[in-house]
Design a protein around this motif. Structure first.
Motif, PDB file in Angstrom:
ATOM      1  N   ILE A  85       0.846  -1.199   0.000  1.00  0.00           N
ATOM      2  CA  ILE A  85       0.000   0.000   0.000  1.00  0.00           C
ATOM      3  C   ILE A  85       0.876   1.242   0.000  1.00  0.00           C
ATOM      4  CG2 ILE A  85      -1.615   1.357   1.386  1.00  0.00           C
ATOM      5  CD1 ILE A  85      -2.837  -1.323   2.313  1.00  0.00           C
ATOM      6  N   ASP A  86       1.887   1.246   0.847  1.00  0.00           N
ATOM      7  CA  ASP A  86       2.788   2.396   0.944  1.00  0.00           C
ATOM      8  C   ASP A  86       3.541   2.635  -0.363  1.00  0.00           C
ATOM      9  OD1 ASP A  86       1.983   2.661   3.561  1.00  0.00           O
ATOM     10  OD2 ASP A  86       3.750   1.670   4.410  1.00  0.00           O
ATOM     11  N   GLU A  87       3.793   1.554  -1.111  1.00  0.00           N
ATOM     12  CA  GLU A  87       4.526   1.676  -2.370  1.00  0.00           C
ATOM     13  C   GLU A  87       3.621   2.006  -3.554  1.00  0.00           C
ATOM     14  OE1 GLU A  87       7.011  -1.726  -3.042  1.00  0.00           O
ATOM     15  OE2 GLU A  87       8.119  -1.467  -1.161  1.00  0.00           O
ATOM     16  N   GLY A  88       2.331   2.150  -3.288  1.00  0.00           N
ATOM     17  CA  GLY A  88       1.414   2.615  -4.326  1.00  0.00           C
ATOM     18  C   GLY A  88       0.967   1.576  -5.321  1.00  0.00           C
ATOM     19  N   PHE A  89       0.931   0.311  -4.946  1.00  0.00           N
ATOM     20  CA  PHE A  89       0.468  -0.726  -5.876  1.00  0.00           C
ATOM     21  C   PHE A  89      -1.053  -0.638  -6.048  1.00  0.00           C
ATOM     22  CE2 PHE A  89       4.705  -2.213  -5.309  1.00  0.00           C
ATOM     23  CZ  PHE A  89       4.989  -2.901  -6.485  1.00  0.00           C
ATOM     24  N   ASP A  90      -1.505  -1.009  -7.238  1.00  0.00           N
ATOM     25  CA  ASP A  90      -2.927  -0.883  -7.589  1.00  0.00           C
ATOM     26  C   ASP A  90      -3.712  -2.163  -7.327  1.00  0.00           C
ATOM     27  OD1 ASP A  90      -2.744   1.821  -8.986  1.00  0.00           O
ATOM     28  OD2 ASP A  90      -1.288   0.644 -10.121  1.00  0.00           O
ATOM     29  N   VAL A  91      -3.037  -3.307  -7.388  1.00  0.00           N
ATOM     30  CA  VAL A  91      -3.685  -4.601  -7.179  1.00  0.00           C
ATOM     31  C   VAL A  91      -2.822  -5.404  -6.208  1.00  0.00           C
ATOM     32  CG1 VAL A  91      -4.486  -6.745  -8.241  1.00  0.00           C
ATOM     33  CG2 VAL A  91      -4.628  -4.597  -9.527  1.00  0.00           C
ATOM     34  N   ILE A  92      -3.429  -5.881  -5.129  1.00  0.00           N
ATOM     35  CA  ILE A  92      -2.703  -6.687  -4.145  1.00  0.00           C
ATOM     36  C   ILE A  92      -3.401  -8.032  -4.013  1.00  0.00           C
ATOM     37  CG2 ILE A  92      -1.920  -6.881  -1.756  1.00  0.00           C
ATOM     38  CD1 ILE A  92      -1.802  -3.824  -1.644  1.00  0.00           C
ATOM     39  N   ILE A  93      -2.635  -9.088  -4.274  1.00  0.00           N
ATOM     40  CA  ILE A  93      -3.132 -10.461  -4.165  1.00  0.00           C
ATOM     41  C   ILE A  93      -2.630 -11.035  -2.853  1.00  0.00           C
ATOM     42  CG2 ILE A  93      -3.127 -12.754  -5.232  1.00  0.00           C
ATOM     43  CD1 ILE A  93      -2.020 -10.981  -7.767  1.00  0.00           C
ATOM     44  N   THR A  94      -3.511 -11.618  -2.083  1.00  0.00           N
ATOM     45  CA  THR A  94      -3.097 -12.277  -0.843  1.00  0.00           C
ATOM     46  C   THR A  94      -3.503 -13.742  -0.917  1.00  0.00           C
ATOM     47  OG1 THR A  94      -5.162 -11.763   0.332  1.00  0.00           O
ATOM     48  CG2 THR A  94      -3.383 -10.138   0.453  1.00  0.00           C
ATOM     49  N   VAL A  95      -2.661 -14.600  -0.376  1.00  0.00           N
ATOM     50  CA  VAL A  95      -2.844 -16.035  -0.571  1.00  0.00           C
ATOM     51  C   VAL A  95      -3.220 -16.726   0.732  1.00  0.00           C
ATOM     52  CG1 VAL A  95      -1.784 -18.182  -1.367  1.00  0.00           C
ATOM     53  CG2 VAL A  95      -1.169 -16.011  -2.463  1.00  0.00           C
ATOM     54  N   GLY A  96      -4.352 -17.402   0.717  1.00  0.00           N
ATOM     55  CA  GLY A  96      -4.689 -18.292   1.812  1.00  0.00           C
ATOM     56  C   GLY A  96      -5.798 -17.823   2.724  1.00  0.00           C
ATOM     57  N   PHE A  97      -6.340 -18.804   3.402  1.00  0.00           N
ATOM     58  CA  PHE A  97      -7.466 -18.665   4.313  1.00  0.00           C
ATOM     59  C   PHE A  97      -7.148 -17.739   5.493  1.00  0.00           C
ATOM     60  CE2 PHE A  97     -11.262 -20.514   6.192  1.00  0.00           C
ATOM     61  CZ  PHE A  97     -11.024 -20.564   7.547  1.00  0.00           C
ATOM     62  N   LEU A  98      -5.941 -17.864   6.043  1.00  0.00           N
ATOM     63  CA  LEU A  98      -5.612 -17.158   7.276  1.00  0.00           C
ATOM     64  C   LEU A  98      -5.399 -15.662   7.097  1.00  0.00           C
ATOM     65  CD1 LEU A  98      -3.215 -19.763   8.936  1.00  0.00           C
ATOM     66  CD2 LEU A  98      -5.611 -19.294   9.504  1.00  0.00           C
ATOM     67  N   ILE A  99      -5.139 -15.232   5.862  1.00  0.00           N
ATOM     68  CA  ILE A  99      -4.877 -13.808   5.623  1.00  0.00           C
ATOM     69  C   ILE A  99      -6.154 -13.057   5.233  1.00  0.00           C
ATOM     70  CG2 ILE A  99      -4.328 -13.926   3.155  1.00  0.00           C
ATOM     71  CD1 ILE A  99      -1.937 -12.116   3.670  1.00  0.00           C
ATOM     72  N   ALA A 100      -7.295 -13.755   5.260  1.00  0.00           N
ATOM     73  CA  ALA A 100      -8.552 -13.162   4.796  1.00  0.00           C
ATOM     74  C   ALA A 100      -8.971 -11.943   5.611  1.00  0.00           C
ATOM     75  CB  ALA A 100      -9.662 -14.212   4.809  1.00  0.00           C
ATOM     76  N   ASP A 101      -8.891 -12.024   6.930  1.00  0.00           N
ATOM     77  CA  ASP A 101      -9.339 -10.899   7.763  1.00  0.00           C
ATOM     78  C   ASP A 101      -8.511  -9.653   7.488  1.00  0.00           C
ATOM     79  OD1 ASP A 101     -11.311 -12.431   8.893  1.00  0.00           O
ATOM     80  OD2 ASP A 101     -10.184 -12.915  10.711  1.00  0.00           O
ATOM     81  N   ALA A 102      -7.199  -9.827   7.369  1.00  0.00           N
ATOM     82  CA  ALA A 102      -6.335  -8.675   7.077  1.00  0.00           C
ATOM     83  C   ALA A 102      -6.662  -8.102   5.704  1.00  0.00           C
ATOM     84  CB  ALA A 102      -4.868  -9.100   7.147  1.00  0.00           C
ATOM     85  N   THR A 103      -6.911  -8.973   4.745  1.00  0.00           N
ATOM     86  CA  THR A 103      -7.233  -8.515   3.394  1.00  0.00           C
ATOM     87  C   THR A 103      -8.523  -7.706   3.398  1.00  0.00           C
ATOM     88  OG1 THR A 103      -6.160 -10.493   2.493  1.00  0.00           O
ATOM     89  CG2 THR A 103      -7.636  -9.284   1.026  1.00  0.00           C
TER      90      THR A 103
END
Length: 712
Positions: free
Chosen positions: A439-457
């Motif tokens: 986010i700080d680096e200004g990316f437009d699309v962020i993909i997160t992998v897996g069940f456990l990272i869902a809440d943060a995403t």
């Protein structure tokens, strides 16, 4: 309008006896016109009367000539190999041999006969009427729906859509503002290519200067070359060849003179430019593609799974993958990323029907009422999204969803010229920190992998509505999250059902087992559907199975597999990450058939077939995470991304399936392969349910299908 096309067809059949379908390259008759003997392709001979036998009659030419002959052959060969069918072909040497060649296969009792090209259409129609029990598939042949028998289909293609795409590319790549088309005989398919090319060029470049000519033959490369020379003299710096060898002669000459060129029908980088080894290969931008291989394969597959429909035409277009444009190959670094993105946007608009080509799809004439209003290309108007990925615990080469997601993102980044970065997560406590970095680096699309990272995403998506988030294997109730967030879900129940059916057909002891990971919804979907699939084909089967408390204990998986083998299991599925992989490695080492999960474990767990036990892996229950991630990034690129919930990947959209049989291909009977395809087809069409709730993974007794026992 269709009757007009038929009239034109008849006229050109008389006037141009050497005419090939759609301007496809055609070889002249040899001095010895006797037909070649039918050539058997090395496939397994039929073992039962229920399997269709496939034959192909080429147009003039051979099955390796780079024309529709070759692509029809490749489609038929793929189907033959995949479904274990007998397949033969005859390479036609003279037009007078069309009927004789078809008759050869009729006499030999073939069930499906594929004929290639425009000129063989009348013979194909005649034989179809005379032999209603044989299915005929005519490549580039037009039959008015309702005027032919139910056992005949003609494969038609939207050349106007392919031509429009080629024209748009030319219009964006020209520096001189002048482009040209060297076309073959002025028949409908060639007109569709040329007129749509012009409209596509004007769509992105309204002031473009368009050169173009129809030539009286498809088989004069020298005439094509001299015509291209003239166009270059008139300022053209992009030339499209749409006229068989005549058109290929034009683009070879133009490329040799340093001018960009665009091929037609098939990928001419591979054919005309010999896979990049011929002079000028570095100047071919792309080719306007007609996917004859896809169409022939699809029709044979429809015969195999019982969904074949004749009595007219089957139209292949952007919406069903029948047309498109080829890879940029050697010009990939020359074509700006903004052009690549705009090309994808145009293809998406043609696919979803929001963009028309301005050409009548039958006659090929310009249709003023459907010429789209220009949308001039300006690179500054095209936004190139910057892509980032945060793995679950692990690395991008660990053979898990991390690697599959990475490969999908990498493919999209390379194809569309996008910036791409990733972070490999070392601890669960780092999830939020890693997302925040991008986010700080200004990316437009962020993909997160897996069940456990869902809440943060979900949290970051709500806080940053201008960033698109794609969560792999994450579930969000539709309507409860923001429009910039999508969770990629997979029908593990369909994949599990498929491989359960395979296990049920392959067991000799009547006992199979599942070594599963933690009892969470996706694992339950795999295990419960595996059981239902096994019972579907083998109602009396003995099912073993266990949930284990961890995904990361291969030794525990191995010891569990040993126990199941002791209880008689001769097929074991591992559905629990490294724990499950440990189970199938152990079972395979003991000579038991095994089934992998999520990705093709032949490549991961069994190291591309080099690890011990690779020859016991039947298949893997596939979740195509790479396809899903690529598709979502592509949707961002072409403007069709939809968030606010989940994107479901299933049999119907290619998101799940089963892997190649690899080293066990010769051990899986043809009847089993055919039944697997029938089950996949039924799942794809929604005619077969798995008996498992696709959300919770619990058994759903109301949707457990009635058994249909496998009869070898």
């Amino acid at each position: 309008m269709r009757k007009t096309l038929l009239t034109l067809v008849a006229l050109f059949t008389l006037l141009v006896p050497m005419l090939a379908a759609c301007g496809q390259p055609t070889a002249q008759p040899t001095a010895t016109p006797a037909p070649a003997a039918p050539t058997a392709v090395p496939t397994t001979a039929p073992t039962d009367s229920g399997k269709p036998r496939i034959a192909l009659v080429t147009d003039l030419g051979k099955v390796n000539d780079g024309t529709f002959n070759e692509f029809a052959h490749l489609g038929a060969l793929r189907a033959a190999q995949e479904f274990g069918l007998e397949y033969k072909y005859i390479e036609t040497q003279a037009q007078a041999d069309y009927e004789k060649n078809i008759q050869t296969f009729v006499d030999e009792g073939f069930d499906v006969i594929v004929t290639v090209g425009f000129l063989i259409a009348d013979a194909t129609k005649k034989f179809a009427a005379d032999h209603p029990n044989i299915i005929f598939i005519g490549v580039d042949q037009f039959y008015e729906p309702g005027t032919v028998t139910d056992n005949l289909v003609g494969l038609q293609f939207r050349e106007d859509q392919a031509g429009f795409l080629a024209g748009a590319l030319a219009g964006m790549m020209t520096k001189t503002g002048t482009v040209g088309v060297v076309a073959g005989v002025e028949i409908p398919p060639v007109k569709r290519f040329k007129n749509a090319f012009d409209n596509g060029a004007r769509f992105v470049n309204p002031d473009i200067n368009l050169l173009g000519v129809y030539l009286p033959t498809f088989i004069d490369p020298a005439l094509g070359a001299s015509t291209a020379q003239q166009m270059i003299g008139d300022g053209a710096d992009v030339i499209f060849g749409a006229g068989g060898p005549t058109g290929s002669g034009a683009i070879k000459e133009a490329a040799a003179r340093g001018v960009f060129v665009i091929g037609v029908d098939q990928d001419e980088y591979v054919t005309t430019f010999a896979n990049g080894s011929a002079p000028g290969a570095d100047k071919i931008l792309s080719s306007a593609i007609k996917r004859v291989d896809v169409a022939v394969y699809d029709q044979i597959k429809a015969v195999v799974n019982g969904t074949f429909k004749g009595n007219g035409i089957a139209m292949y277009e952007a919406a069903n993958g029948g047309i498109g444009y080829a890879d940029y190959h050697d010009t990939a670094s020359v074509v700006p990323a903004e052009v690549k993105v705009r090309m994808e946007q145009i293809l998406a608009a043609l696919t979803n029907g929001t963009l028309t080509t301005g050409v009548d799809p039958v006659s090929g004439d310009v249709d003023p009422a459907t010429i789209p209003a220009p949308q001039p290309f300006r690179s500054s108007d095209v936004k190139l999204p910057r892509i980032a990925l945060v793995t679950d615990l692990g690395k991008v080469n660990d053979g898990t969803f991390n690697e599959s997601a990475h490969l999908g993102a990498l493919r999209a980044a390379q194809e569309f010229g996008l910036e791409y970065k990733y972070i490999e997560t070392q601890a669960q406590a780092d999830y939020e920190k890693n997302i925040q970095t991008f986010i700080d680096e200004g990316f437009d699309v962020i993909i997160t992998v897996g069940f456990l990272i869902a809440d943060a995403t979900k949290k970051f998506a709500a806080e940053h509505p201008d960033i698109i988030f794609i969560g792999v294997d994450q579930f969000y109730e539709p309507g409860t999250v923001t429009d910039n967030l999508v969770g990629l879900q997979f029908r593990e129940d369909q994949a599990g059902f498929l491989v359960g059916a395979l296990a049920g057909m392959m067991t000799k002891t009547g006992t199979v087992g599942v070594v599963a990971g933690q009892e969470i919804p996706p694992v339950k979907r795999f295990r419960n559907a595996f059981n239902n699939g096994a019972r579907y084909v083998n109602p009396n089967i003995n099912l073993l199975g266990v949930y284990l408390p961890t995904f990361i204990d291969p030794a525990l998986g191995a010891s569990t597999a040993q126990q199941m083998i002791g209880e008689g299991a001769d097929v074991i599925m591992g559905a629990g990450g490294p724990t499950g992989s440990g189970a199938i490695k152990e079972a395979a080492a003991r000579g038991v058939y095994v089934i992998g999960v999520d990705q093709d474990e032949y490549f991961t767990t069994f190291a591309r077939g080099t690890a011990p036990g690779a020859n016991r892996l039947l298949t893997s229950a596939l979740k195509r995470v790479d396809v899903a991630v690529y598709d979502q990034i592509k949707a961002v690129v072409n403007g069709t991304f939809k968030g606010n919930g989940i994107a479901m990947y299933e049999a119907a959209n290619g998101g799940i399936g089963y892997a190649d049989y690899h080293d066990t291909a010769n051990e899986v009977p043809d009847a089993v392969k055919r039944r697997m395809e029938e089950i996949l087809a039924a799942l794809t069409k929604g005619e077969l349910t798995t008996g498992v709730d696709p959300v919770s993974g619990d058994l759903d007794p109301a949707t457990i299908p009635d058994p249909k026992p496998f009869q070898p």
